[in-house]
Write a protein that holds these residues in place. Structure first.
Motif, PDB file in Angstrom:
ATOM      1  N   MET A 177       0.830  -1.203   0.000  1.00  0.00           N
ATOM      2  CA  MET A 177       0.000   0.000   0.000  1.00  0.00           C
ATOM      3  C   MET A 177       0.869   1.259   0.000  1.00  0.00           C
ATOM      4  O   MET A 177       0.616   2.209  -0.752  1.00  0.00           O
ATOM      5  CB  MET A 177      -0.926  -0.005   1.218  1.00  0.00           C
ATOM      6  N   VAL A 178       1.899   1.264   0.829  1.00  0.00           N
ATOM      7  CA  VAL A 178       2.811   2.404   0.891  1.00  0.00           C
ATOM      8  C   VAL A 178       3.510   2.592  -0.452  1.00  0.00           C
ATOM      9  O   VAL A 178       3.672   3.721  -0.944  1.00  0.00           O
ATOM     10  CB  VAL A 178       3.843   2.217   2.026  1.00  0.00           C
ATOM     11  N   LYS A 179       3.894   1.491  -1.077  1.00  0.00           N
ATOM     12  CA  LYS A 179       4.551   1.559  -2.384  1.00  0.00           C
ATOM     13  C   LYS A 179       3.654   2.230  -3.422  1.00  0.00           C
ATOM     14  O   LYS A 179       4.109   3.093  -4.193  1.00  0.00           O
ATOM     15  CB  LYS A 179       4.920   0.150  -2.849  1.00  0.00           C
ATOM     16  N   LYS A 180       2.375   1.858  -3.452  1.00  0.00           N
ATOM     17  CA  LYS A 180       1.434   2.446  -4.405  1.00  0.00           C
ATOM     18  C   LYS A 180       1.266   3.944  -4.161  1.00  0.00           C
ATOM     19  O   LYS A 180       1.296   4.748  -5.107  1.00  0.00           O
ATOM     20  CB  LYS A 180       0.078   1.741  -4.317  1.00  0.00           C
ATOM     21  N   MET A 181       1.093   4.314  -2.909  1.00  0.00           N
ATOM     22  CA  MET A 181       0.886   5.723  -2.592  1.00  0.00           C
ATOM     23  C   MET A 181       2.139   6.548  -2.869  1.00  0.00           C
ATOM     24  O   MET A 181       2.057   7.680  -3.356  1.00  0.00           O
ATOM     25  CB  MET A 181       0.434   5.877  -1.138  1.00  0.00           C
ATOM     26  N   ARG A 182       3.311   5.972  -2.593  1.00  0.00           N
ATOM     27  CA  ARG A 182       4.563   6.676  -2.869  1.00  0.00           C
ATOM     28  C   ARG A 182       4.783   6.836  -4.366  1.00  0.00           C
ATOM     29  O   ARG A 182       5.324   7.849  -4.824  1.00  0.00           O
ATOM     30  CB  ARG A 182       5.751   5.951  -2.225  1.00  0.00           C
ATOM     31  N   GLU A 183       4.350   5.844  -5.137  1.00  0.00           N
ATOM     32  CA  GLU A 183       4.499   5.921  -6.594  1.00  0.00           C
ATOM     33  C   GLU A 183       3.652   7.071  -7.158  1.00  0.00           C
ATOM     34  O   GLU A 183       4.102   7.814  -8.039  1.00  0.00           O
ATOM     35  CB  GLU A 183       4.078   4.587  -7.224  1.00  0.00           C
ATOM     36  N   VAL A 184       2.433   7.208  -6.654  1.00  0.00           N
ATOM     37  CA  VAL A 184       1.578   8.314  -7.082  1.00  0.00           C
ATOM     38  C   VAL A 184       2.168   9.642  -6.608  1.00  0.00           C
ATOM     39  O   VAL A 184       2.174  10.638  -7.348  1.00  0.00           O
ATOM     40  CB  VAL A 184       0.146   8.137  -6.539  1.00  0.00           C
ATOM     41  N   ARG A 185       2.675   9.641  -5.398  1.00  0.00           N
ATOM     42  CA  ARG A 185       3.303  10.861  -4.847  1.00  0.00           C
ATOM     43  C   ARG A 185       4.480  11.301  -5.714  1.00  0.00           C
ATOM     44  O   ARG A 185       4.645  12.491  -6.012  1.00  0.00           O
ATOM     45  CB  ARG A 185       3.746  10.581  -3.416  1.00  0.00           C
ATOM     46  N   LEU A 186       5.302  10.363  -6.147  1.00  0.00           N
ATOM     47  CA  LEU A 186       6.450  10.679  -6.990  1.00  0.00           C
ATOM     48  C   LEU A 186       5.997  11.254  -8.332  1.00  0.00           C
ATOM     49  O   LEU A 186       6.562  12.242  -8.819  1.00  0.00           O
ATOM     50  CB  LEU A 186       7.297   9.427  -7.219  1.00  0.00           C
TER      51      LEU A 186
END
Length: 277
Positions: A177-186
């Motif tokens: 979940m953190v990976k997905k949100m960080r990817e969108v954040r990037l």
């Protein structure tokens, strides 16, 4: 012998009540300076059941000074209730709307083949997702497909990205979940889109807030959750906000409203800065 240490700080670490009326006045009168845009666009994303649709309803409730429920919600949050890309405008009266809109989007899920595809959220940032597009967890939106906007205007693009996460799940967020949100954040960072995070369901995460919503920024427990979320996602502390959405309440509540209006004002500030670039 002293008693148990207090669960509350002596003073709130962020003040929201004192400026509530001024903040609400600003929100209601806001107009984008950039004349290419009639509405500042705010995209909400985050895990399934985070309270994205409930936040939209809560904003509507604040503006109408009564309970509102335009964005459909579901108490059973095992899978995303929001399936389509939808824009929510807020009406001042029958003839006019406020100058900001929210886009609700399908929630993220832990499995790679469930929930909204990360690439679809990235497309939404750039204005490539058409109104009413139905997300398919197993198939990303592609150019040339019905639902793809090949020529987005500045108004179609996202001006502020908001990550919504329940406060009581911060310490349990999966790595996926953190990976997905960080990817969108990037992706948003590369586009220069400002970002805000909202921790919802604060009353479920802290008994002191359940007793009295005015304790929202005095709760030591909630401040620790904000710090934890800051560490995991990298979002600055001054861009992370605590909110209690309207749920059981049927009457307008200034204590609930103050925290909602505080974050909404910051969204408009950040979005206006983006449009000035």
């Amino acid at each position: 012998m002293g008693g148990a240490p207090s669960a509350l700080l002596e003073q709130p670490w962020r003040e929201v009540s004192e400026k509530y009326k001024d903040n609400l006045k600003f929100v209601k009168s806001y107009q984008p300076e950039n004349k290419q845009v009639k509405h500042l666009r705010i995209l909400l994303h985050g895990p399934v059941g985070a309270g994205k649709s409930s936040f939209i309803n809560s904003v509507d409730s604040v503006l109408k000074c009564r309970s509102a429920s335009r964005a459909l919600t579901n108490a059973n949050s095992q899978s995303s209730f929001t399936r389509k890309y939808r824009t929510f405008k807020f009406h001042k009266n029958q003839e006019s709307t406020y100058s900001f809109v929210f886009n609700d989007i399908m929630g993220f899920e832990n499995d790679s083949d469930r929930g909204v595809p990360v690439e679809d959220v990235k497309l939404a940032l750039r204005g490539h997702v058409k109104e009413g597009y139905k997300f398919n967890p197993e198939k990303e939106l592609k150019e040339g497909v019905d639902g793809y906007n090949s020529d987005p205007t500045l108004e179609d693009k996202v001006h502020v990205l908001v990550c919504v996460v329940p406060a009581d799940t911060v310490s349990r967020l999966s790595d996926e979940m953190v990976k997905k949100m960080r990817e969108v954040r990037l992706a948003a960072s590369e586009l220069g889109i400002p970002q805000v995070a909202i921790l919802t369901k604060v009353d479920e995460a802290c008994p002191e807030v359940k007793k009295d919503t005015k304790n929202i920024y005095k709760s030591k427990n909630l401040k620790e959750k904000v710090e934890k979320f800051h560490q995991r996602l990298g979002i600055p502390m001054n861009c992370i906000f605590l909110v209690k959405n309207y749920n059981q309440e049927i009457e307008s509540n200034d204590k609930i409203n103050a925290a909602i209006v505080c974050v909404l004002k910051q969204m408009l500030y950040f979005g206006e800065d983006f449009l000035e670039k």
